[in-house]
Write a protein that holds these residues in place. Structure first.
Motif, mmCIF file in Angstrom:
data_model
loop_
_atom_site.group_PDB
_atom_site.id
_atom_site.type_symbol
_atom_site.label_atom_id
_atom_site.label_comp_id
_atom_site.label_asym_id
_atom_site.label_seq_id
_atom_site.Cartn_x
_atom_site.Cartn_y
_atom_site.Cartn_z
ATOM 1 N N LEU A 200 -24.930 -14.680 6.783
ATOM 2 C CA LEU A 200 -24.054 -13.870 7.628
ATOM 3 C C LEU A 200 -23.825 -12.524 6.957
ATOM 4 C CD1 LEU A 200 -21.861 -13.533 9.940
ATOM 5 C CD2 LEU A 200 -20.235 -14.501 8.290
ATOM 6 N N GLU A 201 -23.808 -11.470 7.777
ATOM 7 C CA GLU A 201 -23.445 -10.150 7.264
ATOM 8 C C GLU A 201 -22.319 -9.572 8.110
ATOM 9 O OE1 GLU A 201 -26.163 -7.191 5.378
ATOM 10 O OE2 GLU A 201 -26.066 -6.315 7.399
ATOM 11 N N ILE A 202 -21.284 -9.087 7.439
ATOM 12 C CA ILE A 202 -20.149 -8.471 8.108
ATOM 13 C C ILE A 202 -20.162 -6.981 7.803
ATOM 14 C CG2 ILE A 202 -17.647 -8.421 8.380
ATOM 15 C CD1 ILE A 202 -17.581 -11.299 7.331
ATOM 16 N N HIS A 203 -20.240 -6.163 8.838
ATOM 17 C CA HIS A 203 -20.154 -4.711 8.687
ATOM 18 C C HIS A 203 -18.692 -4.302 8.775
ATOM 19 C CE1 HIS A 203 -24.494 -3.522 9.264
ATOM 20 N NE2 HIS A 203 -24.518 -4.805 9.583
ATOM 21 N N THR A 204 -18.256 -3.515 7.810
ATOM 22 C CA THR A 204 -16.877 -3.043 7.807
ATOM 23 C C THR A 204 -16.861 -1.574 7.426
ATOM 24 O OG1 THR A 204 -14.648 -3.457 6.951
ATOM 25 C CG2 THR A 204 -16.472 -3.700 5.400
ATOM 26 N N ASN A 205 -15.891 -0.830 7.962
ATOM 27 C CA ASN A 205 -15.794 0.598 7.623
ATOM 28 C C ASN A 205 -14.944 0.834 6.390
ATOM 29 O OD1 ASN A 205 -13.066 0.440 8.533
ATOM 30 N ND2 ASN A 205 -13.678 0.992 10.619
ATOM 31 N N HIS A 225 -21.929 -23.964 5.401
ATOM 32 C CA HIS A 225 -23.301 -24.358 5.066
ATOM 33 C C HIS A 225 -24.201 -23.160 4.763
ATOM 34 C CE1 HIS A 225 -24.346 -22.969 9.080
ATOM 35 N NE2 HIS A 225 -25.619 -23.093 8.743
ATOM 36 N N LEU A 226 -23.655 -21.945 4.807
ATOM 37 C CA LEU A 226 -24.485 -20.760 4.626
ATOM 38 C C LEU A 226 -25.002 -20.635 3.193
ATOM 39 C CD1 LEU A 226 -22.427 -18.093 6.638
ATOM 40 C CD2 LEU A 226 -24.488 -19.329 7.364
ATOM 41 N N SER A 227 -26.126 -19.953 3.055
ATOM 42 C CA SER A 227 -26.703 -19.695 1.732
ATOM 43 C C SER A 227 -26.271 -18.348 1.169
ATOM 44 C CB SER A 227 -28.235 -19.736 1.822
ATOM 45 O OG SER A 227 -28.683 -21.011 2.223
ATOM 46 N N CYS A 256 -18.373 -20.394 0.093
ATOM 47 C CA CYS A 256 -19.046 -21.564 -0.468
ATOM 48 C C CYS A 256 -20.469 -21.263 -0.918
ATOM 49 C CB CYS A 256 -19.068 -22.691 0.568
ATOM 50 S SG CYS A 256 -17.438 -23.195 1.157
ATOM 51 N N CYS A 257 -20.807 -19.998 -1.044
ATOM 52 C CA CYS A 257 -22.181 -19.628 -1.401
ATOM 53 C C CYS A 257 -22.173 -18.300 -2.139
ATOM 54 C CB CYS A 257 -23.039 -19.518 -0.127
ATOM 55 S SG CYS A 257 -22.428 -18.276 1.046
ATOM 56 N N SER A 258 -23.341 -17.775 -2.410
ATOM 57 C CA SER A 258 -23.458 -16.477 -3.062
ATOM 58 C C SER A 258 -23.026 -15.376 -2.096
ATOM 59 C CB SER A 258 -24.905 -16.232 -3.492
ATOM 60 O OG SER A 258 -25.317 -17.193 -4.444
ATOM 61 N N ASN A 259 -22.645 -14.234 -2.660
ATOM 62 C CA ASN A 259 -22.285 -13.093 -1.812
ATOM 63 C C ASN A 259 -23.037 -11.847 -2.244
ATOM 64 O OD1 ASN A 259 -20.365 -12.917 -4.176
ATOM 65 N ND2 ASN A 259 -19.740 -11.057 -3.091
ATOM 66 N N LEU A 260 -23.139 -10.920 -1.317
ATOM 67 C CA LEU A 260 -23.926 -9.706 -1.519
ATOM 68 C C LEU A 260 -23.188 -8.523 -0.917
ATOM 69 C CD1 LEU A 260 -27.740 -9.280 -0.891
ATOM 70 C CD2 LEU A 260 -26.144 -7.807 0.341
#
Length: 389
Positions: A200-205, A225-227, A256-260
């Motif tokens: 999942l990617e969340i765009h934020t200003n 369950h996301l990676s 529950c997973c890695s973040n970027l």
């Protein structure tokens, strides 16, 4: 990266569930002889090494035929992730493209990422105008400047428009307006529960965190369950790191997973020219050495193109480990996890894909040309050479 290509037959004779064609065989040969790191490398490992590559189909780009073909081509080129609109039909198209690619060659599947926004965002808008309002003698500069071929004398083809905004200032009669929207959290949660959605990617200003928190909390257990969870944000000066820490404080309670962190330099501009990548590189340079930034991989986007890797190399940022006291390169992640390519990635294969229409593997010569172009771009990050003998 060297590029050597000649029209010779494939030496391999393995059977595949795809109609045999000389150009299809050459595609298989390309994947085999380049020894793609992504054949066996898990996407998360690519982030650790700094050779992660993401294809951005476009958060608002919903032409399912093009999305499918882009996904096919770039899967064969070895990308780690394919980012697309949070729309069921688009997600289906991405997975169909991946399936078609793995039927040609059993390469490992890239992660499928869907993009959403927490507030108004450039990536989540469409151009719109009434063609009946256009003067007959208009030279139609909007049609000429549109990189997505989304504008004709019939108006805007909504599913092809991805909101770059280049048509707005060139209209001599100021007839084009922007229609913005925010993806629905409930609909997104349904998509996130699919087995074929990995990230999942969340765009934020970055202006405030209340809408970000509301969206994230609205997903509930659907993110479990996301990676990978990514946050795409612009550079907002000295407050950037502080903003990132606030956003991470919202994420971490249900992460529950890695973040970027996607560092969005100059949005939707990579196809314009060499200089478009400067802002993304400058953003990466600031963040790579920033103190007290939150956990998470760093990935460039926004203006990325064929010149991005060279720009990172000049600053000693490409696949370089961080320098900390009592640390070694062997146990440290790369400063920059990787690069996402959007407009430029679509441009270099777009002419080939649109020349015939339909499923690109039905035109094997065009598929071969598209894969060579895609491999040239991806190989610059993955450090593989393209050979066909």
């Amino acid at each position: 990266m060297a590029l050597k290509f000649s029209c010779c037959h494939l030496l391999s004779t393995r059977k595949q569930p795809v109609k045999v064609n000389n150009s299809i065989e050459k595609v298989r040969d390309l994947v085999t002889t380049t020894n793609l790191p992504s054949i066996a490398t898990f996407p998360l490992n690519s982030l650790h090494k700094g050779n992660w590559v993401k294809l951005i189909c476009g958060a608002s780009f919903e032409d399912v035929v093009d999305v499918r073909n882009l996904s096919l081509v770039y899967t064969l080129a070895g990308v780690d992730c394919i980012d697309c609109a949070a729309d069921a039909a688009v997600v289906n198209a991405v997975n169909e493209g991946i399936d078609a690619a793995t039927a040609i060659f059993p390469i490992r599947r890239p992660w499928v990422m869907i993009s959403v926004n927490d507030d108004q965002d450039l990536h989540f808008r469409k151009a719109e105008f009434d063609p009946d309002d256009c003067p007959i003698d208009c030279s139609r500069p909007c049609e000429n400047i549109c990189p997505a071929n989304a504008i004709s004398n019939q108006g805007v083809t909504t599913e092809r428009c991805y909101g770059c905004g280049r048509c707005f200032p060139v209209c001599p009669y100021d007839k084009i307006k922007a229609i913005s929207y925010v993806r629905d959290a409930a609909a997104t949660s349904t998509l996130l529960q699919r087995d074929d959605v990995d990230a999942l990617e969340i765009h934020t200003n970055g202006r405030q965190t209340s809408s970000f928190k509301e969206l994230w909390n609205g997903f509930g257990d659907s993110v479990n369950h996301l990676s990978l969870v990514a946050v795409s944000l612009p550079y907002v000066g000295d407050s950037t790191v502080s903003m990132m820490n606030k956003l991470y404080s919202v994420l971490e309670n249900n992460l529950c997973c890695s973040n970027l962190w996607q560092l969005d330099g100059r949005p939707m501009s990579g196809d314009i020219g060499r200089g478009a990548t400067r802002e993304s590189i400058a953003f990466a340079q600031r963040l790579a050495f920033a103190k007290e930034k939150p956990p998470g991989f760093l990935q460039l986007a926004g203006g990325t193109n064929a010149h991005t890797v060279d720009g990172l190399r000049k600053l000693n940022l490409f696949q370089m480990p961080p320098v900390y006291e009592n640390s070694t390169a062997s146990n440290s992640n790369a400063l920059i996890g990787g690069i996402a390519y959007g407009g430029y990635a679509r441009k270099i294969v777009g002419r080939v894909m649109q020349s015939e229409g339909g499923e690109i593997e039905s035109y094997p010569d065009h598929l071969l040309m598209a894969v060579v172009q895609a491999m040239t771009l991806v190989g610059g990050v993955k450090s593989y050479n393209i050979t066909c003998s």
